[in-house]
Design a protein around this motif. Structure first.
Motif, PDB file in Angstrom:
ATOM      1  N   PRO A 180       0.842  -1.209   0.000  1.00 12.17           N
ATOM      2  CA  PRO A 180       0.000   0.000   0.000  1.00 12.17           C
ATOM      3  C   PRO A 180       0.874   1.255   0.000  1.00 12.17           C
ATOM      4  O   PRO A 180       1.930   1.290   0.650  1.00 12.17           O
ATOM      5  CB  PRO A 180      -0.797  -0.111   1.304  1.00 12.17           C
ATOM      6  N   THR A 181       0.451   2.268  -0.719  1.00 12.15           N
ATOM      7  CA  THR A 181       1.219   3.511  -0.769  1.00 12.15           C
ATOM      8  C   THR A 181       0.300   4.724  -0.641  1.00 12.15           C
ATOM      9  O   THR A 181      -0.846   4.707  -1.092  1.00 12.15           O
ATOM     10  CB  THR A 181       2.010   3.639  -2.090  1.00 12.15           C
TER      11      THR A 181
ATOM     12  N   ILE B 220       4.420  -7.740  -7.781  1.00  6.71           N
ATOM     13  CA  ILE B 220       4.309  -6.664  -6.799  1.00  6.71           C
ATOM     14  C   ILE B 220       3.051  -5.870  -7.122  1.00  6.71           C
ATOM     15  O   ILE B 220       2.910  -5.350  -8.232  1.00  6.71           O
ATOM     16  CB  ILE B 220       5.538  -5.744  -6.836  1.00  6.71           C
ATOM     17  N   ILE B 221       2.144  -5.803  -6.173  1.00  8.04           N
ATOM     18  CA  ILE B 221       0.886  -5.096  -6.365  1.00  8.04           C
ATOM     19  C   ILE B 221       0.923  -3.806  -5.556  1.00  8.04           C
ATOM     20  O   ILE B 221       0.906  -3.820  -4.321  1.00  8.04           O
ATOM     21  CB  ILE B 221      -0.312  -5.965  -5.930  1.00  8.04           C
ATOM     22  N   ILE B 222       1.015  -2.680  -6.251  1.00  9.81           N
ATOM     23  CA  ILE B 222       1.033  -1.377  -5.602  1.00  9.81           C
ATOM     24  C   ILE B 222      -0.403  -0.870  -5.495  1.00  9.81           C
ATOM     25  O   ILE B 222      -1.075  -0.659  -6.508  1.00  9.81           O
ATOM     26  CB  ILE B 222       1.877  -0.363  -6.395  1.00  9.81           C
TER      27      ILE B 222
ATOM     28  N   ARG C  77      -2.687  -0.851  -8.848  1.00 10.79           N
ATOM     29  CA  ARG C  77      -4.119  -0.977  -8.598  1.00 10.79           C
ATOM     30  C   ARG C  77      -4.534   0.197  -7.713  1.00 10.79           C
ATOM     31  O   ARG C  77      -4.575   0.108  -6.489  1.00 10.79           O
ATOM     32  CB  ARG C  77      -4.447  -2.318  -7.946  1.00 10.79           C
ATOM     33  N   ALA C  78      -4.788   1.326  -8.346  1.00  6.30           N
ATOM     34  CA  ALA C  78      -5.020   2.584  -7.639  1.00  6.30           C
ATOM     35  C   ALA C  78      -6.454   2.698  -7.151  1.00  6.30           C
ATOM     36  O   ALA C  78      -7.379   2.088  -7.696  1.00  6.30           O
ATOM     37  CB  ALA C  78      -4.669   3.759  -8.551  1.00  6.30           C
TER      38      ALA C  78
ATOM     39  N   HIS D 236      -8.260  -4.806  -1.225  1.00 10.55           N
ATOM     40  CA  HIS D 236      -8.233  -4.419  -2.635  1.00 10.55           C
ATOM     41  C   HIS D 236      -7.097  -5.120  -3.371  1.00 10.55           C
ATOM     42  O   HIS D 236      -7.281  -5.641  -4.486  1.00 10.55           O
ATOM     43  CB  HIS D 236      -8.074  -2.903  -2.742  1.00 10.55           C
ATOM     44  N   GLY D 237      -5.916  -5.169  -2.755  1.00 13.93           N
ATOM     45  CA  GLY D 237      -4.789  -5.844  -3.383  1.00 13.93           C
ATOM     46  C   GLY D 237      -5.006  -7.335  -3.518  1.00 13.93           C
ATOM     47  O   GLY D 237      -4.609  -7.952  -4.513  1.00 13.93           O
TER      48      GLY D 237
END
Length: 341
Positions: free
Chosen positions: A115-116, A141-143, A171-172, A185-186
């Motif tokens: 998560p970012t 890697i899922i951002i 995945r915003a 969500h990820g």
């Protein structure tokens, strides 16, 4: 006509190269061999190389053997390397995509959810380090970015060009919706058998990922969690007040909840995908208390939990998002779990 002077021109004063970020050393590298050169392969250099303006092979620079960041930087596939970039396995777009396709062909075994929010200066480093420490693993890697206004998503898109959209997934979400929902969500977009969750601010060093994977394979654990509160674990970069706050929160939770894990507030963990889906469906907390609820729920369900000692390092860039509201939320969550589990 004017006669030409034969007198030598005055020597201009030498420029002093600054070794700090404020002096923009990335745009003015010191000459090779200069004692004032920026230490080789500093985080700023890695960030500059990880997301170059134009994806091309980097220029070589002199290696400072005394730099703590120069370990293993003098070797590469072609042998000794006078520059630091031998430690960057994917310096150019071509090599990045070729190596990424080779290591990540087929369905990934591990999905790493990061998560970012306002992590523009950290996300490139964390992605580079993951690739560095998992060279032979199949992973994605899922951002999950919560609409960062600082341009985090633009950096991730550059990383996708460098490593491939099949290895780095963006995945915003439109706005900041909380840490727990970011994992949910990820997870919807994860395809690996195992799921790793970790922070993007470099407090969770990817060098521990092989230890997580090894511990899971060795014990068959359902969850492997990083812990600061066992032998060989610790915290670096915190002041005394924050250390006491974190330690006190864990001691209080240990006393009241008996969770079966020594570090409840940490968020560096590896889950079996099916276990994560089961546990996360029972959680209602948001924010940092979400991590505590995950471990408590997993313990109550009888899942096998193992621990790996880690050193938690305070963020390199940016500011901490832990504030008074999160502390109050933690205390409320503790009372809620005491009454419902």
């Amino acid at each position: 006509s004017l006669a030409r002077s034969t007198a030598p021109l005055p020597t201009p004063p030498k420029k002093k190269y600054c070794s700090s970020a404020a002096g923009h050393p990335l745009s003015r590298p010191a000459p090779a061999g200069s004692s004032s050169a920026l230490p080789a392969r500093s985080p700023l250099h890695v960030l500059h190389r990880a997301i170059p303006t134009r994806f091309s092979a980097p220029r070589r620079r002199s290696l400072d053997p005394s730099s703590p960041l120069s370990a293993k930087a003098t070797t590469s596939r072609s042998g000794p390397n006078p520059g630091w970039e031998g430690d960057l396995p994917r310096c150019s777009a071509r090599s990045a995509m070729e190596n990424g396709a080779e290591a990540g062909g087929g369905r990934p075994e591990y999905s790493i959810i990061v998560p970012t929010y306002n992590e523009r200066l950290n996300v490139a480093l964390i992605v580079y380090l993951i690739f560095k420490h998992l060279p032979d693993s199949k992973f994605e890697i899922i951002i999950v970015d919560d609409g960062s206004p600082d341009g985090t998503q633009d950096v991730v898109k550059q990383l996708q060009q460098l490593y491939g959209e099949g290895r780095v997934l963006l995945r915003a979400r439109p706005r900041k919706l909380g840490l727990g929902t970011a994992y949910v969500h990820g997870l919807k977009h994860a395809s690996g058998e195992f799921v790793v969750i970790m922070d993007a601010d470099l407090s969770h060093h990817p060098k521990y990922l092989p230890s997580f994977i090894g511990k899971q394979k060795e014990t068959g654990a359902d969850i492997v969690t990083g812990t600061r509160y066992v032998s060989n674990g610790g915290v670096h970069g915190w002041n005394l007040m924050r250390k006491l706050t974190s330690r006190g929160a864990n001691v209080l939770a240990q006393t009241l909840l008996q969770p079966g894990a020594s570090d409840l507030t940490g968020s560096f963990r590896l889950y079996k995908r099916s276990v994560l889906e089961d546990v996360i469906s029972c959680c209602v907390s948001k924010g940092y208390v979400f991590q505590m609820e995950m471990i408590v729920r997993a313990t109550r369900k009888g899942y096998h939990i193992e621990e790996v000692p880690i050193t938690f390092v305070d963020r390199v860039f940016g500011i901490s998002k832990l504030g008074g509201s999160e502390i109050v939320g933690y205390l409320k969550g503790l009372v809620y779990l005491l009454l419902t589990t």
